[in-house]
Motif scaffolding. Sequence first.
Motif, PDB file in Angstrom:
ATOM      1  N   UNK A 203     -32.209   7.708  30.213  1.00 55.07           N
ATOM      2  CA  UNK A 203     -31.582   7.942  31.517  1.00 55.07           C
ATOM      3  C   UNK A 203     -30.215   7.267  31.622  1.00 55.07           C
ATOM      4  N   UNK A 204     -30.007   6.181  30.893  1.00 58.43           N
ATOM      5  CA  UNK A 204     -28.745   5.457  30.963  1.00 58.43           C
ATOM      6  C   UNK A 204     -27.660   6.032  30.058  1.00 58.43           C
ATOM      7  N   UNK A 205     -27.984   6.979  29.229  1.00 58.53           N
ATOM      8  CA  UNK A 205     -27.000   7.498  28.289  1.00 58.53           C
ATOM      9  C   UNK A 205     -25.761   8.087  28.966  1.00 58.53           C
ATOM     10  N   UNK A 206     -25.874   8.796  30.073  1.00 61.99           N
ATOM     11  CA  UNK A 206     -24.634   9.262  30.745  1.00 61.99           C
ATOM     12  C   UNK A 206     -23.725   8.123  31.179  1.00 61.99           C
ATOM     13  N   UNK A 207     -24.319   6.999  31.594  1.00 55.73           N
ATOM     14  CA  UNK A 207     -23.506   5.840  31.975  1.00 55.73           C
ATOM     15  C   UNK A 207     -22.799   5.252  30.756  1.00 55.73           C
ATOM     16  N   UNK A 208     -23.498   5.150  29.626  1.00 52.78           N
ATOM     17  CA  UNK A 208     -22.868   4.623  28.418  1.00 52.78           C
ATOM     18  C   UNK A 208     -21.694   5.501  27.986  1.00 52.78           C
ATOM     19  N   UNK A 209     -21.804   6.790  28.246  1.00 51.31           N
ATOM     20  CA  UNK A 209     -20.776   7.732  27.825  1.00 51.31           C
ATOM     21  C   UNK A 209     -19.533   7.675  28.722  1.00 51.31           C
ATOM     22  N   UNK A 210     -19.678   7.132  29.909  1.00 53.61           N
ATOM     23  CA  UNK A 210     -18.576   7.142  30.877  1.00 53.61           C
ATOM     24  C   UNK A 210     -17.499   6.111  30.516  1.00 53.61           C
ATOM     25  N   UNK A 211     -16.237   6.356  30.906  1.00 56.37           N
ATOM     26  CA  UNK A 211     -15.149   5.378  30.653  1.00 56.37           C
ATOM     27  C   UNK A 211     -15.406   4.044  31.328  1.00 56.37           C
ATOM     28  N   UNK A 212     -16.127   4.057  32.445  1.00 52.59           N
ATOM     29  CA  UNK A 212     -16.398   2.819  33.166  1.00 52.59           C
ATOM     30  C   UNK A 212     -17.165   1.822  32.315  1.00 52.59           C
ATOM     31  N   UNK A 213     -18.104   2.318  31.523  1.00 56.17           N
ATOM     32  CA  UNK A 213     -18.930   1.415  30.718  1.00 56.17           C
ATOM     33  C   UNK A 213     -18.082   0.640  29.707  1.00 56.17           C
ATOM     34  N   UNK A 214     -17.102   1.304  29.104  1.00 55.91           N
ATOM     35  CA  UNK A 214     -16.289   0.650  28.094  1.00 55.91           C
ATOM     36  C   UNK A 214     -15.477  -0.514  28.621  1.00 55.91           C
ATOM     37  N   UNK A 215     -15.197  -0.525  29.935  1.00 55.10           N
ATOM     38  CA  UNK A 215     -14.409  -1.609  30.520  1.00 55.10           C
ATOM     39  C   UNK A 215     -15.126  -2.942  30.383  1.00 55.10           C
ATOM     40  N   UNK A 216     -16.463  -2.903  30.428  1.00 51.25           N
ATOM     41  CA  UNK A 216     -17.235  -4.144  30.421  1.00 51.25           C
ATOM     42  C   UNK A 216     -17.566  -4.653  29.022  1.00 51.25           C
ATOM     43  N   UNK A 217     -17.204  -3.897  28.004  1.00 49.24           N
ATOM     44  CA  UNK A 217     -17.441  -4.371  26.641  1.00 49.24           C
ATOM     45  C   UNK A 217     -16.349  -5.358  26.251  1.00 49.24           C
ATOM     46  N   UNK A 218     -16.680  -6.384  25.456  1.00 50.20           N
ATOM     47  CA  UNK A 218     -15.724  -7.471  25.189  1.00 50.20           C
ATOM     48  C   UNK A 218     -14.581  -7.041  24.274  1.00 50.20           C
ATOM     49  N   UNK A 219     -13.503  -7.799  24.352  1.00 50.11           N
ATOM     50  CA  UNK A 219     -12.367  -7.623  23.451  1.00 50.11           C
ATOM     51  C   UNK A 219     -12.033  -8.989  22.849  1.00 50.11           C
ATOM     52  N   UNK A 220     -11.984  -9.063  21.547  1.00 51.58           N
ATOM     53  CA  UNK A 220     -11.654 -10.315  20.875  1.00 51.58           C
ATOM     54  C   UNK A 220     -10.402 -10.105  20.044  1.00 51.58           C
ATOM     55  N   UNK A 221      -9.676 -11.196  19.788  1.00 50.68           N
ATOM     56  CA  UNK A 221      -8.417 -11.120  19.052  1.00 50.68           C
ATOM     57  C   UNK A 221      -8.491 -11.797  17.691  1.00 50.68           C
ATOM     58  N   UNK A 222      -9.649 -12.330  17.378  1.00 48.30           N
ATOM     59  CA  UNK A 222      -9.777 -13.021  16.092  1.00 48.30           C
ATOM     60  C   UNK A 222      -9.729 -12.028  14.941  1.00 48.30           C
ATOM     61  N   UNK A 223      -9.180 -12.465  13.813  1.00 49.31           N
ATOM     62  CA  UNK A 223      -9.122 -11.637  12.604  1.00 49.31           C
ATOM     63  C   UNK A 223      -9.971 -12.220  11.487  1.00 49.31           C
ATOM     64  N   UNK A 224     -10.727 -13.288  11.811  1.00 53.80           N
ATOM     65  CA  UNK A 224     -11.521 -13.962  10.781  1.00 53.80           C
ATOM     66  C   UNK A 224     -12.927 -14.225  11.309  1.00 53.80           C
ATOM     67  N   UNK A 225     -13.960 -13.755  10.619  1.00 49.44           N
ATOM     68  CA  UNK A 225     -15.332 -14.062  11.052  1.00 49.44           C
ATOM     69  C   UNK A 225     -15.655 -15.530  10.816  1.00 49.44           C
ATOM     70  N   UNK A 226     -16.612 -16.046  11.597  1.00 50.79           N
ATOM     71  CA  UNK A 226     -17.001 -17.440  11.464  1.00 50.79           C
ATOM     72  C   UNK A 226     -17.693 -17.701  10.134  1.00 50.79           C
ATOM     73  N   UNK A 227     -18.483 -16.739   9.669  1.00 53.91           N
ATOM     74  CA  UNK A 227     -19.146 -16.841   8.376  1.00 53.91           C
ATOM     75  C   UNK A 227     -19.459 -15.420   7.928  1.00 53.91           C
ATOM     76  N   UNK A 228     -19.960 -15.289   6.731  1.00 54.26           N
ATOM     77  CA  UNK A 228     -20.299 -13.959   6.213  1.00 54.26           C
ATOM     78  C   UNK A 228     -21.698 -13.990   5.614  1.00 54.26           C
ATOM     79  N   UNK A 229     -22.491 -12.944   5.861  1.00 49.63           N
ATOM     80  CA  UNK A 229     -23.834 -12.907   5.279  1.00 49.63           C
ATOM     81  C   UNK A 229     -23.769 -12.499   3.812  1.00 49.63           C
TER      82      UNK A 229
END
Length: 600
Positions: A52-78
């Motif tokens: 039921x939530x899939x239409x909301x995930x598809x909307x542009x509004x949902x993307x606004x709440x997803x995070x944005x990071x500026x780092x170019x280096x991971x803290x560690x690697x598996x």
Amino acid sequence: MTEAAVAGETAPAPPAQKDVWRKGRKPPLSARVRALGALPRRLLWQRLVYRLKRPYYRSPLYGIFLPRIESATPLCLPPDPWPGEAERGRALVDLRFTFAGQTLENPRPLWSPEQASKAWLEELHSFSWLRDLRACNGDPARRQARALTTEWMEKHRTWSSPAWDPLVIGRRLSHWLGQYDFFAASAEIDFRQKLLESAARQAAHLSSVLPAGLTGADLIVALRGLAIAGACLPDGQPWLKQALALLSRELTQQVLADGGHCERSPGRHLAVLRDLVDIKATLHAAGAPLPDELQLAIEGMGPTLRLLQHGDGGLALFNGSTAEEGFKVDMVLRRADARRRPRTSAPQTGFQRMQAGRTLVLLDSGSPAPPGLDMAAHAGTLSFEMSVGRERMIVNCGAPAGQTGSDALRQALRVTAAHSTLTLAETNSSLLSGGRAFWQTGLVARAENVLCRRNEEEGATLLETQHDGYAERLGALHRRMLYLAASGDDLRGEDRVEPSGADPFDRPLDFTVRFHLHPNVQAALVQTGDAVLLRLPKAGGWRLRCSGAAIALEDSVYFGDTQPRRSQQVVLRGRCGRDGARVKWALQREAVRDKPAGKR
């Protein structure tokens, strides 16, 4: 079976499933409704909410709440030591994609070609093929990995299916970060920033939707991705904490007391153990504490995985498994530090291991997995497999590797007749349900009560088993006894069909006992027609004889390897009287005769 069937052009044709109910009555509800009603209510609710939530995930509004990071280096690697296939990697460099048994060359549009199957698309979007490019070990492969990843990030910044399905995201996060050193560490800073930002957005979405109706091994895969992202990405600690909390809860439910996985599939057991080993390695790399449930699960699953290995190191073909390559199974066991000897029985999971001399017998002695965990379940209760040394002799038909094969093919290989056990009235011992992917139903009815008694004395082993899979529909019980002598040269069995109640059968019932043979086994009826001679390339000759049924040799198919292969099956046919039927059979090694003097 025709050569076309073996080549995959048509599905193999063991006797078709019949939804036969006692005295000809139809089931009170359709198979699909019955299967749906058996699913746990919590699981149904999770799947419904996610849908039921899939239409909301598809909307542009949902993307606004997803995070944005500026780092170019991971803290560690598996660490990712699992091998890829260089040949497939070279094909990918040339834009030739082979997934789920389907090959597309330079598809357009790349990420959603019309001719692609759902399984093909899921494999493409999972980025599991990065390992294959890594195996090429060259700049063209590295550049191709970056180009494809860049294109994916540009086209899938917002939610879409299947690219953003939780299982696919979990796999993609694991592969992006697991292969980071290969394709991203030496890339331009802009590429690395975009990669980590996209990974963070996907991890945030995954965190918000899990468990999303996933169960069993699939949920462990998604949690592995979330845990790796949480450990490796800046500000990912909440994701790691959530993943480990869900993982600890799941492991107490999914890993049974004997160390077996609840889905009762050797292949999925192997996959779960490998995922757990990856999570453990990631936590070590990040300096994070290891949950007790994770360590206990790894310690318990190792010896049970060894129980399910044949002499060649590969896995038994129960419940949707393929043989796997022995060195890959051993690699997982080494990383799991599983040094203990294999268990001889897994009573909670429902498997038995009989071993004497060079002979090994593996038996499915448990009830199929419960509703919601039964998508891999086959109707193969009380089927067995046998190997001599490193050579397989008696097998089940197996299943297409990974997501290979059509739904019709996969269904055909799930029926009882595709297993080395007794089939009554050409009816499945557990009633299969295809179902849509959303509902994830595997079985409608199953053998609920499966009994097994084990006796060992002076090196010999006796198993006495029984299941009630035919009780409701045919009013019958199947009893099977297996005896392996201490020398390992004599395996004897008895299959009985008995009325499940006090009344005798009111009509004759035909039965068939099948012994599917590995493709490397040569088989021939003896001239008298009362036995079959079996010959292995290195383990010599064996004779299979029986009483209480007519013996025949017929075509079969083997899906234990990456490609289907033609094989044969020994078939014992008979008919039950009013009180049932009894078939005795023996599989004994042929004595090696001394050559006459003077002859070479």
